[in-house]
Structure formats: structure tokens, C-alpha cells
Design a protein around this motif. Structure first.
Motif, short mmCIF file in Angstrom:
data_model
loop_
_atom_site.label_atom_id
_atom_site.label_comp_id
_atom_site.label_asym_id
_atom_site.label_seq_id
_atom_site.Cartn_x
_atom_site.Cartn_y
_atom_site.Cartn_z
N VAL A 284 -19.62 -2.25 -12.34
CA VAL A 284 -19.07 -0.97 -11.87
C VAL A 284 -18.39 -1.15 -10.52
CG1 VAL A 284 -19.65 1.41 -11.25
CG2 VAL A 284 -20.82 0.31 -13.15
N LEU A 285 -18.99 -1.95 -9.66
CA LEU A 285 -18.40 -2.22 -8.35
C LEU A 285 -17.04 -2.89 -8.48
CD1 LEU A 285 -18.94 -2.19 -5.25
CD2 LEU A 285 -19.92 -4.46 -5.52
N LEU A 286 -16.93 -3.86 -9.39
CA LEU A 286 -15.67 -4.58 -9.57
C LEU A 286 -14.60 -3.71 -10.24
CD1 LEU A 286 -17.08 -8.02 -10.77
CD2 LEU A 286 -16.13 -7.49 -8.52
N ALA A 287 -15.01 -2.63 -10.91
CA ALA A 287 -14.05 -1.75 -11.57
C ALA A 287 -13.42 -0.73 -10.62
CB ALA A 287 -14.73 -1.02 -12.73
N MET A 288 -13.93 -0.59 -9.41
CA MET A 288 -13.47 0.47 -8.51
C MET A 288 -12.00 0.37 -8.10
SD MET A 288 -15.99 2.35 -8.58
CE MET A 288 -15.25 3.62 -7.55
N PRO A 289 -11.34 -0.81 -8.05
CA PRO A 289 -9.90 -0.81 -7.77
C PRO A 289 -9.08 0.03 -8.73
CG PRO A 289 -10.78 -3.01 -7.48
CD PRO A 289 -11.89 -2.18 -8.04
N ALA A 290 -9.63 0.31 -9.91
CA ALA A 290 -8.91 1.16 -10.87
C ALA A 290 -8.80 2.59 -10.39
CB ALA A 290 -9.60 1.11 -12.23
N SER A 291 -9.53 2.96 -9.34
CA SER A 291 -9.40 4.32 -8.79
C SER A 291 -8.04 4.54 -8.12
CB SER A 291 -10.53 4.59 -7.78
OG SER A 291 -10.44 3.69 -6.68
N LEU A 292 -7.30 3.47 -7.86
CA LEU A 292 -5.96 3.58 -7.29
C LEU A 292 -4.90 3.79 -8.37
CD1 LEU A 292 -6.09 0.73 -4.61
CD2 LEU A 292 -6.41 3.18 -4.25
N LEU A 293 -5.33 3.91 -9.61
CA LEU A 293 -4.38 4.09 -10.72
C LEU A 293 -3.67 5.43 -10.60
CD1 LEU A 293 -3.34 2.99 -13.46
CD2 LEU A 293 -5.21 4.24 -14.54
N ASN A 294 -2.37 5.40 -10.78
CA ASN A 294 -1.55 6.61 -10.74
C ASN A 294 -0.63 6.58 -11.95
OD1 ASN A 294 0.07 8.80 -10.23
ND2 ASN A 294 0.71 8.15 -8.18
N TRP A 295 -0.82 7.55 -12.86
CA TRP A 295 -0.08 7.55 -14.10
C TRP A 295 1.41 7.82 -13.90
CZ3 TRP A 295 -2.16 5.62 -18.32
CH2 TRP A 295 -3.55 5.58 -18.42
N ARG A 296 1.79 8.31 -12.73
CA ARG A 296 3.21 8.54 -12.45
C ARG A 296 3.90 7.31 -11.89
NH1 ARG A 296 3.17 14.62 -9.71
NH2 ARG A 296 2.15 15.68 -11.47
N ASP A 297 3.11 6.29 -11.58
CA ASP A 297 3.66 5.05 -11.02
C ASP A 297 3.21 3.90 -11.89
OD1 ASP A 297 4.71 3.03 -9.53
OD2 ASP A 297 3.54 3.42 -7.72
N VAL A 298 4.13 3.30 -12.62
CA VAL A 298 3.79 2.20 -13.52
C VAL A 298 3.24 1.00 -12.75
CG1 VAL A 298 4.68 0.64 -15.28
CG2 VAL A 298 5.54 2.99 -15.15
N ARG A 299 3.71 0.82 -11.52
CA ARG A 299 3.27 -0.34 -10.74
C ARG A 299 1.79 -0.28 -10.41
NH1 ARG A 299 7.46 0.12 -5.91
NH2 ARG A 299 6.73 2.28 -6.18
N SER A 300 1.19 0.91 -10.42
CA SER A 300 -0.23 1.02 -10.07
C SER A 300 -1.15 0.48 -11.15
CB SER A 300 -0.57 2.49 -9.79
OG SER A 300 -0.47 3.26 -10.98
N THR A 301 -0.61 0.21 -12.34
CA THR A 301 -1.46 -0.35 -13.40
C THR A 301 -1.98 -1.74 -13.05
OG1 THR A 301 0.52 -1.16 -14.54
CG2 THR A 301 -0.35 0.99 -15.22
N ARG A 302 -1.39 -2.36 -12.04
CA ARG A 302 -1.88 -3.67 -11.63
C ARG A 302 -3.31 -3.57 -11.09
NH1 ARG A 302 1.42 -2.05 -7.37
NH2 ARG A 302 0.50 -2.25 -5.29
N HIS A 303 -3.67 -2.40 -10.54
CA HIS A 303 -5.04 -2.23 -10.04
C HIS A 303 -6.03 -2.26 -11.19
CE1 HIS A 303 -3.46 -1.42 -6.08
NE2 HIS A 303 -2.74 -0.40 -6.53
N MET A 304 -5.66 -1.69 -12.33
CA MET A 304 -6.50 -1.77 -13.51
C MET A 304 -6.63 -3.22 -13.97
SD MET A 304 -8.20 0.07 -15.84
CE MET A 304 -7.51 1.73 -15.96
N ALA A 305 -5.54 -3.97 -13.92
CA ALA A 305 -5.58 -5.38 -14.33
C ALA A 305 -6.45 -6.19 -13.37
CB ALA A 305 -4.16 -5.95 -14.37
N TYR A 306 -6.36 -5.89 -12.05
CA TYR A 306 -7.20 -6.60 -11.09
C TYR A 306 -8.68 -6.35 -11.36
CZ TYR A 306 -2.94 -7.32 -8.33
OH TYR A 306 -1.68 -7.69 -7.90
N ALA A 307 -9.02 -5.10 -11.67
CA ALA A 307 -10.41 -4.76 -11.95
C ALA A 307 -10.90 -5.47 -13.20
CB ALA A 307 -10.56 -3.24 -12.09
#
Length: 376
Positions: A284-307
Motif C-alpha cells: 500500500v505504501l508503494l502504491a501511494m504515488p498513484a495519488s498524483l494521477l490526473n485523468w485530464r493529464d495523460v502524462r500523470s499516468t507515469r505515477h501509476m506505472a512507477y507505483a
């Protein structure tokens, strides 16, 4: 309170659903290999259903860590999709406070994982091993080819072809005695071994000595077989992925039960009973970068990939260190806990950087322009 309950319940539900999906996929792959054998023994569909029920707890143990990571990622993605994370940050909630709010759900998953590891899975595998012995009996009655099973009992190596009476009766038993240097000193071949009143009795047994002084001397070995092996050890040997309970591992370390593997294996296993469930909180701790996900910005999906990469990397490193501990290359405590501590520090550092603010990217300076001189 409502904030923590909402996040924890969402995490728990999605993690359980993801775990069940992963376990069912693994179950289907497992049935591809074993359904044919079950049907050949005449168990039919009821036998397959019973096998699924007994095999499922072990598959859930293997699937729960990855299911927790997927559940945490889905939780944060769902919050971002509904713009709830924006509202949380507007209310002053940091990434760390969101992790703390999800912690009760993670602890509930830890309790579930601990129960599966130490209570449900060992009992289910013991019943599954008994079913295997019943298949051995039916195979013997049908005259089918026997399947040899091997296990280590102290310094000796034991093999047998048939098992019956809930592992209290073995047929075609071979016992290879070894000295402390792992050199075989003798072999005992017995037609049958029976377990009664806490001891094994050999019948139709012959011992061949391979020591220099008595090379190839043969003698009868009928009678009591002095060994620490029990029917439970036989049942465990019938299931390759048999999971040993905490109580059984402690008995082995204390010398009260037969070791079928080197002592560091059981010492690491004891540590992993406590460490493995804690790894769910790390997920759960390692998944927290996904909280920066923004569906209006495609570039933010990298945070999901990092997690996702962080969680998979944790599974890889933690599994590697655990294997090193089981084989005695590193200390049991190091093999069981080093990966968890390492990725806990990494996860907390990531959250600290997210809450403290990432360094803004440097804006390139505009090129200097040379103004042309006005004509005179």
C-alpha cells in the motif's frame, strides 16, 4: 473517522476482489495440470470441486500480496477519477495522511493473510495430502505404476512408492543412511513400513552395508526403525508446495520434529510468518504515488506505472532475499526482513518528496537576440 473508514473499506474490498481474480486464474492453470489425474482416479466432478476447495487457500496466500497492490492502485485511481483526491488536497490532506487513512484496511488484510498462512493453508494442504494417499491406494488396486516419493530425515534419505492408511503404511521403502560427511554408509530395502504406537516397524527388510570394513554385507533389518519421521512428515512430502505451520517449524528448530530441510529453512520460515503479512502494508505504501494521477493529464499516468513497478520490484527483491535465507546463504532474519525494511524506507521517502514538493523543472532560458543597429 469517516475519511479513514471510507478509504479502508474501499481498499479492502478492491484488494479482496483482485486477489480472488488472481487466485482463480492460478486455479485454472493448476487444474490444467491436475484435472486429468483426478478424473483418471474416478473422482469425477465432485473430486475436482473438492480439489479446488483444498487448493484455493494456498493460491490465495500467493495472490494476496499482488492483489493488495492492485487493490491500492484501483482505490487511488477511482478516487482520482471522481476528483475526490482533489477535494482531499483542498481540505489539507497530504499523501501521508491518505496512507494513514488506508492503514486500517491494510491491517485487516494483514490479519487475513496471517490466518491463511498459519491456520487455513496448512490444514487444507494436510487434507489434500490425505486425498493423495487415497489416490495411491486406488492406483495400487488398479495395478498402475507407482510414483516414488523422496524426503530427507535427518542425515538419512528415504523413498517409498505407495502410501495408505493416512500415511501410516508405506510400501517399497528404501532408506539410505549417511554419515556427517553426506556419504552413504548403508541401504535398507523394506517391503513395508507401518506406524503404530509412535514408532515405525519394518517388514521384509534387508540391510546392505557399504562401509569399508563390512562392504556388501547383508543382514535382516526387520523390526523397529529408529527415526524421527512421522506420518505428518510423509503427508507433507506428498505435496510439493506444502506449507509448514508456525508451530511445526518451531518444533523442528527445537529438535522435537523431523527436519526435512536444513535448519536455516525453518528459521527463515518462522520469520516469514511474521514478515510476509507486513509486506501488504509495504504494498500500500508503494502504491501511494498513484495519488498524483490526473485523468485530464495523460502524462500523470507515469505515477501509476512507477507505483506498479515499485510493487513488482518489492516482490522480486523480497522473494530473492527470502530464498537466500531459506538456503542459508544469509541469516534468516536478514532474508525475511531486509526487503521489507528497504522498500519501507524507499516508500516513505517517495511520500516525503510528494508532500514536500518535487523540484520544479528548469525552464530553459530564451536565446539571446542581437539587435541590429539602426541605419544612420
Amino acid at each position: 473517522m469517516r475519511f479513514a473508514r471510507y478509504l479502508s473499506l474501499t481498499l479492502f474490498k478492491l484488494a479482496v476482489v483482485a486477489t480472488l481474480i488472481l487466485a482463480f486464474i492460478a486455479q485454472i492453470l493448476d487444474l490444467v495440470d491436475n484435472a486429468g489425474d483426478i478424473l483418471d482416479q474416478g473422482d469425477g466432478v465432485p473430486g475436482i470441486i473438492e480439489y479446488i476447495g483444498l487448493r484455493l487457500p494456498t493460491l490465495l496466500v500467493h495472490s494476496l500480496p499482488l492483489g493488495t497492490l492492485v487493490g491500492a492502485l484501483l482505490t487511488l485511481a477511482l478516487l482520482a477519477r471522481n476528483s475526490e483526491i482533489v477535494a482531499m488536497r483542498a481540505a489539507g490532506k497530504s499523501t501521508f495522511s491518505m496512507f494513514v487513512a488506508m492503514a486500517p484496511g491494510a491491517f485487516a488484510l494483514v490479519i487475513l493473510h496471517s490466518t491463511l498462512i498459519d491456520v487455513v493453508a496448512p490444514r487444507a494442504e494436510a487434507k489434500l495430502a490425505i486425498k493423495v494417499t487415497q489416490r495411491f491406494e486406488r492406483a495400487e488396486q488398479q495395478g498402475k505404476t507407482a510414483k516414488t516419493t523422496w524426503l530427507r530425515v535427518g542425515e538419512a534419505v528415504v523413498s517409498f512408492d505407495r502410501v495408505s492408511d493416512k500415511a501410516r503404511k508405506l510400501k517399497n521403502v528404501r532408506i539410505y543412511d549417511r554419515n556427517p560427511d553426506k556419504i552413504v554408509t548403508s541401504r535398507i530395502v523394506a517391503e513395508e513400513a507401518r506406524y503404530r504406537k509412535g514408532e515405525w516397524t519394518l517388514s521384509g527388510a534387508e540391510r546392505v552395508s557399504w562401509e569399508r570394513a563390512t562392504l556388501n554385507e547383508r543382514s535382516s533389518a526387520d523390526g523397529v526403525w529408529r527415526t524421527t519421521m512421522t506420518p505428518d512428515d510423509v503427508l507433507a512430502a506428498l505435496i510439493p508446495e506444502s506449507r509448514i505451520s508456525l508451530t511445526a517449524a518451531r518444533k523442528v528448530v527445537a529438535g522435537e520434529q523431523t527436519p526435512n530441510a536444513p535448519l536455516p529453512f525453518y528459521e527463515t520460515l518462522i520469520e516469514r510468518v511474521y514478515a510476509s503479512p507486513v509486506g501488504l502494508i509495504v504494498m500500500v505504501l508503494l502504491a501511494m504515488p498513484a495519488s498524483l494521477l490526473n485523468w485530464r493529464d495523460v502524462r500523470s499516468t507515469r505515477h501509476m506505472a512507477y507505483a506498479l513497478l515499485g510493487g513488482l520490484g518489492f516482490l522480486l527483491i523480497d522473494g530473492l532475499l527470502t530464498t537466500l535465507g531459506l538456503t542459508g546463504i544469509v541469516r534468516p532474519a536478514v532474508g525475511a526482513w531486509a526487503g521489507i525494511l528497504l522498500f519501507t524506507v524507499f516508500g516513505l521517502f517517495r511520500i516525503w518528496r510528494m508532500d514536500a514538493g518535487w523540484r520544479p523543472s528548469r525552464v530553459p532560458r530564451p536565446p539571446k537576440t542581437v539587435l541590429a543597429e539602426a541605419p544612420r
